[in-house]
Design an enzyme around this catalytic site. Structure first.
Site, PDB file in Angstrom:
ATOM      1  N   ASP A  32       0.857  -1.184   0.000  1.00 34.75           N
ATOM      2  CA  ASP A  32       0.000   0.000   0.000  1.00 34.75           C
ATOM      3  C   ASP A  32       0.898   1.240   0.000  1.00 34.75           C
ATOM      4  O   ASP A  32       2.001   1.206   0.545  1.00 34.75           O
ATOM      5  CB  ASP A  32      -0.900   0.000   1.246  1.00 34.75           C
ATOM      6  CG  ASP A  32      -2.139   0.867   1.049  1.00 34.75           C
ATOM      7  OD1 ASP A  32      -3.243   0.300   0.940  1.00 34.75           O
ATOM      8  OD2 ASP A  32      -1.997   2.108   0.994  1.00 34.75           O
ATOM      9  N   THR A  87     -12.349   1.981  -5.861  1.00 29.83           N
ATOM     10  CA  THR A  87     -12.802   2.609  -7.110  1.00 29.83           C
ATOM     11  C   THR A  87     -13.971   3.529  -6.765  1.00 29.83           C
ATOM     12  O   THR A  87     -15.119   3.222  -7.085  1.00 29.83           O
ATOM     13  CB  THR A  87     -13.231   1.542  -8.141  1.00 29.83           C
ATOM     14  OG1 THR A  87     -14.173   0.645  -7.515  1.00 29.83           O
ATOM     15  CG2 THR A  87     -12.066   0.742  -8.662  1.00 29.83           C
ATOM     16  N   THR A 123     -13.897  -3.521  -7.851  1.00 29.33           N
ATOM     17  CA  THR A 123     -15.104  -3.439  -8.682  1.00 29.33           C
ATOM     18  C   THR A 123     -14.884  -2.362  -9.735  1.00 29.33           C
ATOM     19  O   THR A 123     -14.659  -1.199  -9.389  1.00 29.33           O
ATOM     20  CB  THR A 123     -16.314  -3.091  -7.803  1.00 29.33           C
ATOM     21  OG1 THR A 123     -16.407  -4.081  -6.786  1.00 29.33           O
ATOM     22  CG2 THR A 123     -17.597  -3.065  -8.609  1.00 29.33           C
ATOM     23  N   PHE A 151     -17.189 -10.810  -3.352  1.00 30.34           N
ATOM     24  CA  PHE A 151     -18.598 -10.613  -2.961  1.00 30.34           C
ATOM     25  C   PHE A 151     -18.766 -10.519  -1.452  1.00 30.34           C
ATOM     26  O   PHE A 151     -19.869 -10.704  -0.931  1.00 30.34           O
ATOM     27  CB  PHE A 151     -19.455 -11.754  -3.516  1.00 30.34           C
ATOM     28  CG  PHE A 151     -19.327 -11.916  -5.014  1.00 30.34           C
ATOM     29  CD1 PHE A 151     -19.935 -11.020  -5.876  1.00 30.34           C
ATOM     30  CD2 PHE A 151     -18.565 -12.944  -5.555  1.00 30.34           C
ATOM     31  CE1 PHE A 151     -19.799 -11.142  -7.253  1.00 30.34           C
ATOM     32  CE2 PHE A 151     -18.426 -13.085  -6.927  1.00 30.34           C
ATOM     33  CZ  PHE A 151     -19.040 -12.173  -7.783  1.00 30.34           C
ATOM     34  N   ARG A 153     -19.207  -9.279   2.351  1.00 23.53           N
ATOM     35  CA  ARG A 153     -19.977  -8.203   2.989  1.00 23.53           C
ATOM     36  C   ARG A 153     -19.222  -7.705   4.202  1.00 23.53           C
ATOM     37  O   ARG A 153     -18.642  -8.516   4.938  1.00 23.53           O
ATOM     38  CB  ARG A 153     -21.329  -8.751   3.492  1.00 23.53           C
ATOM     39  CG  ARG A 153     -22.227  -9.291   2.428  1.00 23.53           C
ATOM     40  CD  ARG A 153     -23.242 -10.259   3.039  1.00 23.53           C
ATOM     41  NE  ARG A 153     -22.593 -11.430   3.637  1.00 23.53           N
ATOM     42  CZ  ARG A 153     -23.189 -12.283   4.455  1.00 23.53           C
ATOM     43  NH1 ARG A 153     -24.450 -12.114   4.792  1.00 23.53           N
ATOM     44  NH2 ARG A 153     -22.545 -13.325   4.954  1.00 23.53           N
ATOM     45  N   LEU A 252     -34.883  -7.876   2.140  1.00 24.32           N
ATOM     46  CA  LEU A 252     -36.207  -7.262   2.014  1.00 24.32           C
ATOM     47  C   LEU A 252     -36.538  -6.505   3.285  1.00 24.32           C
ATOM     48  O   LEU A 252     -37.695  -6.448   3.688  1.00 24.32           O
ATOM     49  CB  LEU A 252     -37.265  -8.330   1.731  1.00 24.32           C
ATOM     50  CG  LEU A 252     -37.320  -8.884   0.307  1.00 24.32           C
ATOM     51  CD1 LEU A 252     -38.462  -9.890   0.164  1.00 24.32           C
ATOM     52  CD2 LEU A 252     -37.489  -7.774  -0.743  1.00 24.32           C
ATOM     53  N   ALA A 254     -37.207  -3.273   4.929  1.00 24.71           N
ATOM     54  CA  ALA A 254     -37.514  -1.882   4.576  1.00 24.71           C
ATOM     55  C   ALA A 254     -36.976  -0.952   5.653  1.00 24.71           C
ATOM     56  O   ALA A 254     -36.905  -1.304   6.823  1.00 24.71           O
ATOM     57  CB  ALA A 254     -39.023  -1.710   4.452  1.00 24.71           C
ATOM     58  N   CYS A 262     -19.836   0.720  -1.333  1.00 14.47           N
ATOM     59  CA  CYS A 262     -19.902  -0.134  -2.529  1.00 14.47           C
ATOM     60  C   CYS A 262     -21.189   0.048  -3.335  1.00 14.47           C
ATOM     61  O   CYS A 262     -21.158   0.593  -4.433  1.00 14.47           O
ATOM     62  CB  CYS A 262     -19.756  -1.590  -2.131  1.00 14.47           C
ATOM     63  SG  CYS A 262     -18.216  -1.908  -1.273  1.00 14.47           S
ATOM     64  N   LYS A 265     -22.250   3.605  -5.045  1.00 11.12           N
ATOM     65  CA  LYS A 265     -21.377   4.083  -6.137  1.00 11.12           C
ATOM     66  C   LYS A 265     -21.321   3.071  -7.287  1.00 11.12           C
ATOM     67  O   LYS A 265     -21.140   3.448  -8.443  1.00 11.12           O
ATOM     68  CB  LYS A 265     -19.979   4.460  -5.629  1.00 11.12           C
ATOM     69  CG  LYS A 265     -19.159   3.358  -4.981  1.00 11.12           C
ATOM     70  CD  LYS A 265     -18.075   2.789  -5.878  1.00 11.12           C
ATOM     71  CE  LYS A 265     -17.300   1.710  -5.143  1.00 11.12           C
ATOM     72  NZ  LYS A 265     -16.691   0.706  -5.962  1.00 11.12           N
TER      73      LYS A 265
HETATM   74  C1  UGA Z   1     -22.288  -5.247  -0.515  1.00 11.47           C
HETATM   75  C2  UGA Z   1     -22.695  -6.606  -1.093  1.00 11.47           C
HETATM   76  O1  UGA Z   1     -23.709  -7.193  -0.273  1.00 11.47           O
HETATM   77  C3  UGA Z   1     -21.482  -7.551  -1.156  1.00 11.47           C
HETATM   78  O2  UGA Z   1     -21.857  -8.784  -1.766  1.00 11.47           O
HETATM   79  C4  UGA Z   1     -20.397  -6.872  -1.980  1.00 11.47           C
HETATM   80  O3  UGA Z   1     -19.222  -7.684  -2.010  1.00 11.47           O
HETATM   81  C5  UGA Z   1     -20.051  -5.527  -1.354  1.00 11.47           C
HETATM   82  O4  UGA Z   1     -21.219  -4.699  -1.291  1.00 11.47           O
HETATM   83  C6  UGA Z   1     -19.012  -4.876  -2.222  1.00 11.47           C
HETATM   84  O5  UGA Z   1     -19.309  -4.527  -3.362  1.00 11.47           O
HETATM   85  O6  UGA Z   1     -17.846  -4.817  -1.804  1.00 11.47           O
HETATM   86  P1  UGA Z   1     -21.871  -4.406   1.989  1.00 11.47           P
HETATM   87  O7  UGA Z   1     -21.609  -3.037   1.456  1.00 11.47           O
HETATM   88  O8  UGA Z   1     -20.962  -4.974   3.023  1.00 11.47           O
HETATM   89  O9  UGA Z   1     -21.876  -5.489   0.819  1.00 11.47           O
HETATM   90  O10 UGA Z   1     -23.309  -4.315   2.639  1.00 11.47           O
HETATM   91  P2  UGA Z   1     -24.705  -5.047   2.527  1.00 11.47           P
HETATM   92  O11 UGA Z   1     -24.830  -6.052   3.597  1.00 11.47           O
HETATM   93  O12 UGA Z   1     -24.944  -5.477   1.145  1.00 11.47           O
HETATM   94  O13 UGA Z   1     -25.663  -3.833   2.888  1.00 11.47           O
HETATM   95  C7  UGA Z   1     -25.677  -2.662   2.081  1.00 11.47           C
HETATM   96  C8  UGA Z   1     -26.651  -1.669   2.604  1.00 11.47           C
HETATM   97  O14 UGA Z   1     -27.989  -2.105   2.399  1.00 11.47           O
HETATM   98  C9  UGA Z   1     -26.554  -1.362   4.093  1.00 11.47           C
HETATM   99  O15 UGA Z   1     -26.650   0.039   4.273  1.00 11.47           O
HETATM  100  C10 UGA Z   1     -27.747  -2.072   4.690  1.00 11.47           C
HETATM  101  O16 UGA Z   1     -28.204  -1.449   5.865  1.00 11.47           O
HETATM  102  C11 UGA Z   1     -28.760  -1.953   3.570  1.00 11.47           C
HETATM  103  N1  UGA Z   1     -29.809  -3.001   3.588  1.00 11.47           N
HETATM  104  C12 UGA Z   1     -29.466  -4.311   3.426  1.00 11.47           C
HETATM  105  C13 UGA Z   1     -31.140  -2.653   3.727  1.00 11.47           C
HETATM  106  O17 UGA Z   1     -31.486  -1.455   3.840  1.00 11.47           O
HETATM  107  N2  UGA Z   1     -32.102  -3.617   3.700  1.00 11.47           N
HETATM  108  C14 UGA Z   1     -31.779  -4.928   3.558  1.00 11.47           C
HETATM  109  O18 UGA Z   1     -32.701  -5.764   3.539  1.00 11.47           O
HETATM  110  C15 UGA Z   1     -30.442  -5.281   3.415  1.00 11.47           C
END
Ligand code: UGA
Length: 437
Positions: A32, A87, A123, A151, A153, A252, A254, A262, A265
């Site tokens: 880095d 990115t 990405t 992928f 989280r 799902l 709400a 991620c 953007k």
């Molecule tokens: C997301 C994807 O889920 C990963 O698969 C991916 O690798 C990652 O982006 C990435 O591109 O690096 P992440 O940002 O860790 O992962 O978060 P998520 O768990 O997907 O949640 C994203 C947002 O959606 C959060 O703000 C969460 O609160 C919100 N959310 C999630 C909801 O509002 N409702 C839901 O039912 C689920």
């Protein structure tokens, strides 16, 4: 002999990947350009919070397999170089800023040994891998380029890295696929599905996956809007449609919508790239997904105004949660922090509590107030907003808390609290997308 891996970029993605690959027995060099970050990582200190990761970094540093450096030349013996840099969205539009990707490629180019593989994990807009190929064809013709999106989280990064639901590789030769299979042998041994594709498909898989997830969340938030208008309950609706296995009950929930570094953007970059490719109409719907998502934040602010007054100055508002999701200290594009900041800008005194994200939140918005405990946060509040669904907020005692606020009123922006419990304890409870008395 096990292949040696280098990981270019030790942010969230790179550090997790480097530490997990080291824990699978590979020698990994994390590179880095940020000296401070490298110094901290080399001491076993994570610059961000991720459950279970620090322990792995410490153990792997001690094993000698994992090292961090600012010196690209230290990666000269690596057989595979994984690009894991950020990115972000460009300042001048929706597209992704690829400057860190190309800086990583430029940095490693003089040290690429013959036959090694450059593997993108960041990405990126479709076509980026080919651009890197074209560049390396001139500067390092002895190497191959592959793509291998991530992928994971936040909050589950270790589990997702060590037990992924699939591995997708974009390659241009059988040889490149075999090299990658060497790196992922321990994960293939536990039965992880392996998908080989061409470079553009692989890049698109990641964009499509995040767009689909965004669509699910905005779909249910659109239903929440309709439920509110019609007097329905979106949480029951979500449960009812989720039993259909074609729909599924995940993603799902709400509430105030998606945020983070991620998904928001990525959908914007996808829209921008489709426009460049002449496929504008195909992704037109993602603009709606983005606006439904941002509208969820405004809907909460409208409820705040309806509950208190059009003019928020002089009101004390307690905000539970600053991170964009629980089990993370990440406040990038956090719906919770955005709502808090907008209410603060409208004149209210805002006090925020978060179990992990206070430092990052304060850096971003130093003028708001930050409380170390929930009690301190709620003391004297006219209204409480529950905006990040940390598990500890679900075990709060509403009865005890009702006496420390000025007025026991709460808006549950995540539909995660037990409404009956709070109402029984004397709270006026407003939930998004549910009939509110
Ligand atoms: C997301 C994807 O889920 C990963 O698969 C991916 O690798 C990652 O982006 C990435 O591109 O690096 P992440 O940002 O860790 O992962 O978060 P998520 O768990 O997907 O949640 C994203 C947002 O959606 C959060 O703000 C969460 O609160 C919100 N959310 C999630 C909801 O509002 N409702 C839901 O039912 C689920």
């Amino acid at each position: 002999m096990k292949p040696v891996l280098s990981v270019l970029g030790t942010g969230y993605l790179g550090t997790t990947f480097a530490a997990c690959m080291s824990s699978l027995g590979f020698e990994v060099i994390g590179v880095d350009t940020d000296t401070q970050k490298v110094e901290r990582l080399s001491k076993g200190e994570l610059p961000f919070f991720e459950p279970g990761l620090e322990e792995i970094v410490i153990a792997e540093l001690a094993s000698g397999r994992l090292t961090f450096t600012t010196d690209f030349s230290k990666a000269k013996n690596a057989d595979m170089h994984f690009i894991c840099v950020g990115t972000p969205q460009r300042d001048d539009g929706l597209a992704a800023d690829l400057k860190y990707v190309f800086a990583a490629v430029d940095g490693i180019t003089p040290f690429l040994k013959s036959g090694s593989l450059v593997v993108g994990k960041s990405t990126v807009p479709v076509g980026t891998a080919q651009k890197i190929r074209n560049q390396l064809a001139l500067t390092a013709p002895q190497v191959e380029v592959a793509w291998n999106p991530e992928f994971t989280r936040e909050g589950f990064a270790v589990e997702d890295s060590l037990r992924p639901d699939r591995i997708v590789v974009g390659v241009t030769s059988d040889r490149a696929e075999e090299i990658l299979k060497g790196a992922y042998a321990p994960l293939l041994d536990i039965g992880t599905p392996w998908i080989r594709a061409d470079l553009p498909t692989t890049e698109l898989v990641k964009m499509a996956a995040n767009s689909f997830l965004a669509t699910k969340i905005s779909f249910i938030n659109a239903m929440a809007e309709v439920c509110e208008a019609a007097g329905g309950d979106v949480t029951v609706l979500a449960r009812a449609i989720g039993y259909d296995p074609r729909i599924g009950n995940k993603f799902l929930k709400a509430g105030i919508g998606f945020g983070g570094g991620c998904i928001p953007k990525d959908i914007r970059a996808f829209i921008a790239r489709a426009e460049e490719l002449g496929a504008t109409q195909a992704l037109e719907f993602l603009k709606d997904i983005d606006s439904i998502n941002l509208r969820a934040r405004q809907r909460v602010i409208e409820v705040v105004r309806r509950t208190l007054s059009e003019d928020l100055s002089g009101f004390k508002i307690a905000v539970l949660g600053a991170a964009y999701k629980p089990d993370s200290d990440d406040v990038r594009d956090s719906p919770a922090l955005d709502i808090a900041a907008q209410i603060h800008a409208a004149g209210a005194t805002v006090t925020i509590h978060d179990p992990k994200a206070l430092v990052n939140a304060r850096k971003r918005f130093p003028a708001m107030q930050y409380a170390q405990t929930v009690e301190e946060c709620l003391a004297g509040a006219d209204l409480v907003l529950h905006l990040t669904e940390w598990a500890e907020y679900r075990s709060l005692d509403p009865k005890a808390l009702s006496t420390i606020t000025k007025s026991p009123r709460i808006i549950d922006g995540r539909n995660a609290l037990d409404r009956d419990l709070w109402v029984a304890a004397g709270w006026k409870f407003h939930a998004l997308g549910r009939a509110n008395a």
